[in-house]
Design a protein around this motif. Structure first.
Motif, PDB file in Angstrom:
ATOM      1  N   CYS A 273      -4.481   6.291   4.005  1.00  0.00           N
ATOM      2  CA  CYS A 273      -3.061   6.410   3.636  1.00  0.00           C
ATOM      3  C   CYS A 273      -2.212   5.729   4.698  1.00  0.00           C
ATOM      4  O   CYS A 273      -2.554   5.751   5.886  1.00  0.00           O
ATOM      5  CB  CYS A 273      -2.697   7.899   3.552  1.00  0.00           C
ATOM      6  SG  CYS A 273      -0.927   8.203   3.357  1.00  0.00           S
TER       7      CYS A 273
ATOM      8  N   SER B 262       5.280  -0.339  -4.483  1.00  0.00           N
ATOM      9  CA  SER B 262       5.798   0.750  -3.636  1.00  0.00           C
ATOM     10  C   SER B 262       6.991   1.395  -4.296  1.00  0.00           C
ATOM     11  O   SER B 262       7.824   0.713  -4.908  1.00  0.00           O
ATOM     12  CB  SER B 262       6.269   0.223  -2.287  1.00  0.00           C
ATOM     13  OG  SER B 262       5.221  -0.348  -1.597  1.00  0.00           O
TER      14      SER B 262
ATOM     15  N   ASN C  50      -5.080   3.410  -4.993  1.00  0.00           N
ATOM     16  CA  ASN C  50      -4.012   4.307  -4.558  1.00  0.00           C
ATOM     17  C   ASN C  50      -4.498   5.742  -4.756  1.00  0.00           C
ATOM     18  O   ASN C  50      -5.651   5.969  -5.138  1.00  0.00           O
ATOM     19  CB  ASN C  50      -2.686   4.016  -5.290  1.00  0.00           C
ATOM     20  CG  ASN C  50      -2.778   4.205  -6.795  1.00  0.00           C
ATOM     21  OD1 ASN C  50      -3.625   4.928  -7.309  1.00  0.00           O
ATOM     22  ND2 ASN C  50      -1.899   3.542  -7.524  1.00  0.00           N
TER      23      ASN C  50
ATOM     24  N   CYS D 203       9.964   4.118   0.418  1.00  0.00           N
ATOM     25  CA  CYS D 203       8.719   4.579   1.036  1.00  0.00           C
ATOM     26  C   CYS D 203       8.437   3.653   2.214  1.00  0.00           C
ATOM     27  O   CYS D 203       7.796   2.607   2.076  1.00  0.00           O
ATOM     28  CB  CYS D 203       7.561   4.540   0.051  1.00  0.00           C
ATOM     29  SG  CYS D 203       6.010   4.970   0.881  1.00  0.00           S
TER      30      CYS D 203
ATOM     31  N   CYS E  41      12.273   8.504  -1.250  1.00  0.00           N
ATOM     32  CA  CYS E  41      11.496   8.030  -2.402  1.00  0.00           C
ATOM     33  C   CYS E  41      11.653   8.998  -3.582  1.00  0.00           C
ATOM     34  O   CYS E  41      11.904  10.197  -3.401  1.00  0.00           O
ATOM     35  CB  CYS E  41      10.029   7.840  -2.034  1.00  0.00           C
ATOM     36  SG  CYS E  41       9.049   9.305  -2.231  1.00  0.00           S
TER      37      CYS E  41
ATOM     38  N   THR F 219       1.753   3.057  -3.443  1.00  0.00           N
ATOM     39  CA  THR F 219       2.073   4.489  -3.496  1.00  0.00           C
ATOM     40  C   THR F 219       1.475   5.119  -4.766  1.00  0.00           C
ATOM     41  O   THR F 219       1.191   4.420  -5.735  1.00  0.00           O
ATOM     42  CB  THR F 219       3.603   4.692  -3.467  1.00  0.00           C
ATOM     43  OG1 THR F 219       4.197   3.820  -4.426  1.00  0.00           O
ATOM     44  CG2 THR F 219       4.180   4.388  -2.105  1.00  0.00           C
TER      45      THR F 219
ATOM     46  N   TYR G 242       4.519   2.542   3.332  1.00  0.00           N
ATOM     47  CA  TYR G 242       3.842   1.533   2.500  1.00  0.00           C
ATOM     48  C   TYR G 242       4.595   0.202   2.518  1.00  0.00           C
ATOM     49  O   TYR G 242       3.980  -0.862   2.508  1.00  0.00           O
ATOM     50  CB  TYR G 242       3.644   2.048   1.062  1.00  0.00           C
ATOM     51  CG  TYR G 242       2.433   2.951   0.988  1.00  0.00           C
ATOM     52  CD1 TYR G 242       1.161   2.433   0.759  1.00  0.00           C
ATOM     53  CD2 TYR G 242       2.555   4.311   1.206  1.00  0.00           C
ATOM     54  CE1 TYR G 242       0.040   3.249   0.739  1.00  0.00           C
ATOM     55  CE2 TYR G 242       1.430   5.141   1.180  1.00  0.00           C
ATOM     56  CZ  TYR G 242       0.185   4.604   0.951  1.00  0.00           C
ATOM     57  OH  TYR G 242      -0.931   5.411   0.945  1.00  0.00           O
TER      58      TYR G 242
END
Ligand code: BJ8
Length: 426
Positions: free
Chosen positions: A344, A373, A308, A377, A114, A283, A380
């Motif tokens: 999370c 997202s 988030n 990632c 990411c 995210t 997520y």
């Protein structure tokens, strides 16, 4: 901004490359924020903070260090600010939200990670972020695979401490998290040369609690229609909460909230009444990543809440202070606030996040939910399927988007966001 080249040179920064970043940021900021209509006057303070993001605040951190204080950096909201404050330290979020740092990160990391992880390492390696150059310790956490393996590389370049994290919200998971908080506290005592006391922890809890409550107050105003503050501006305020001086931030945000309360009382907003309202989840959206909010709001949608880590997950849950106010009991209370209260995707299962999304969508009267997202990632993105099913069962319109920090997909995103907005209007 004054000339801070001497300060940056003292921090060992790559001045030439950093100048390019300094040239680009005001242009992006101006296009994103200053062209909005009818912004609250209270946003001037946050404009100033961004203008001085690598200047004034860094000078404050260095002055704190000169007086014997310590500065700690983190990438995750599981790292408790209360403990750092209790030891007279300052905690700053290491933002990693710019494409500017991604190529330097990709020099040592696979490309299919990411953007947040790549930009984080890139900022350190390229010596172009004065926050990375100022911190005495970076606290990493074993949340996702990308971060936990990246710490092994980051540790070669910066003083690093890694908190282990459980995968499940179980009694055994809590015990591990509580133990890790104790170990972090000991490491921070070593760093600061101070002993953690109940008085210090209570002071830290009180200050962070006030920061959380002022964000509560501001966010609650976004439930109004018309909404008094744009999603872009609310996001900017949240992003700044991660590194601004807490007392000054609280005072300025109280003033902004008071201004927005008066707007709500007058029925005044930044979008027309009845504009489609969006909840964003997914995210973290760290500074200076303003891409989604800008596209959504220039397409006529009002972003009214972010579920988030740069939104409600940062401030909604409060610490329940124990009756016995000694260090172990206060650390227990902190562990519960962070472990129980933050949902999370590094935890499996993570159904409580879906409950939060549904609850917040109703509270903020959102017409639809966008799951945003960062590319690659995994946690997520995999979680998206069950979120989609849950929202379908609740009758809440849903759009899933994947992006990164690079320009180039804006048109494609805009097309999808506009089509979603149209479906909501119908
Ligand atoms: S509590 S969301 S701040 S870990 S986007 S680096 S998860 S691959 S940032 Fe996070 Fe703490 Fe969780 Fe919040 Fe990995 Fe995903 Fe990248 Fe992420």
């Amino acid at each position: 901004m004054a000339d801070y080249h001497g300060m940056w040179q003292g921090l060992g920064m790559d001045l030439e490359t950093h100048d390019k970043l300094c040239d680009a940021l005001p242009v992006l900021f101006g296009e994103t924020f200053l062209e909005q209509e009818n912004r609250p006057a209270g946003m001037d303070y946050y404009n100033m903070v961004i203008a001085e993001v690598h200047g004034l605040r860094i000078a404050e951190l260095l002055a704190h260090k000169e007086q014997g204080g310590r500065v700690v950096g983190s990438f995750c909201i599981y790292v408790p600010e209360e403990i750092v404050l209790a030891l007279d330290g300052i905690l700053v979020g290491l933002c990693a939200g710019s494409q500017f740092w991604v190529p330097a990160g990709e020099a040592v990391l696979p490309r299919n990670l990411c953007a947040l992880v790549k930009a984080g390492l890139g900022a350190q390696l390229s010596k172009t972020c004065p926050y990375f150059q100022s911190v005495d310790l970076i606290v990493g956490e074993n949340t996702c695979d990308g971060k936990k393996k990246a710490w092994e590389i980051l540790g070669d370049y910066a003083p690093l401490y890694v908190m282990d994290m459980p995968n499940r919200k179980s009694p055994a998971g809590f015990a591990l998290f509580r133990e890790e908080l104790g170990a972090l506290a000991r490491r921070l005592e070593e760093l600061t040369g101070k002993t953690l006391t109940a008085e210090g922890l209570l002071r830290g809890c009180e200050l962070v609690d006030r920061k959380r409550r002022v964000l509560d107050r501001l966010y609650a105003l976004r439930k109004a229609d018309p909404v008094p503050l744009s999603g872009r501006d609310a996001l900017l305020v949240s992003q700044i909460a991660f590194y601004d001086d807490p007392e000054r931030f609280i005072a300025q945000t109280e003033a902004l909230a008071a201004e927005c309360e008066a707007r709500v009382a007058r029925g005044e907003g930044v979008f027309p009444k009845g504009a489609p309202r969006i909840l964003v989840t997914g995210t973290p959206i760290v500074v200076p990543n303003w891409k989604f909010h800008t596209i959504a709001e220039t397409s006529g949608l009002a972003v009214v809440v972010e579920e988030n880590c740069t939104g409600t997950r940062y401030f909604e849950q409060k610490v329940a202070l124990p009756e016995t106010k000694d260090v172990p009991s206060l650390l227990d209370a902190l562990a519960h606030r962070y472990f129980d209260g933050i949902n999370c995707a590094c935890f499996s299962p993570n159904e409580a996040r879906f409950d939060d999304v549904v609850r917040l969508a109703r509270e903020y009267r959102a017409d639809g939910v966008v799951d945003l997202s960062l590319s690659f990632c995994t946690t997520y993105q995999v979680e998206e399927e069950r979120l989609r099913k849950r929202l379908a069962a609740e009758g809440i319109p849903f759009l899933s988007l994947e992006t990164d920090y690079a320009p180039g997909d804006e048109e494609q995103l805009k097309t999808r966001i506009e089509a979603f907005g149209e479906s909501l209007r119908r």
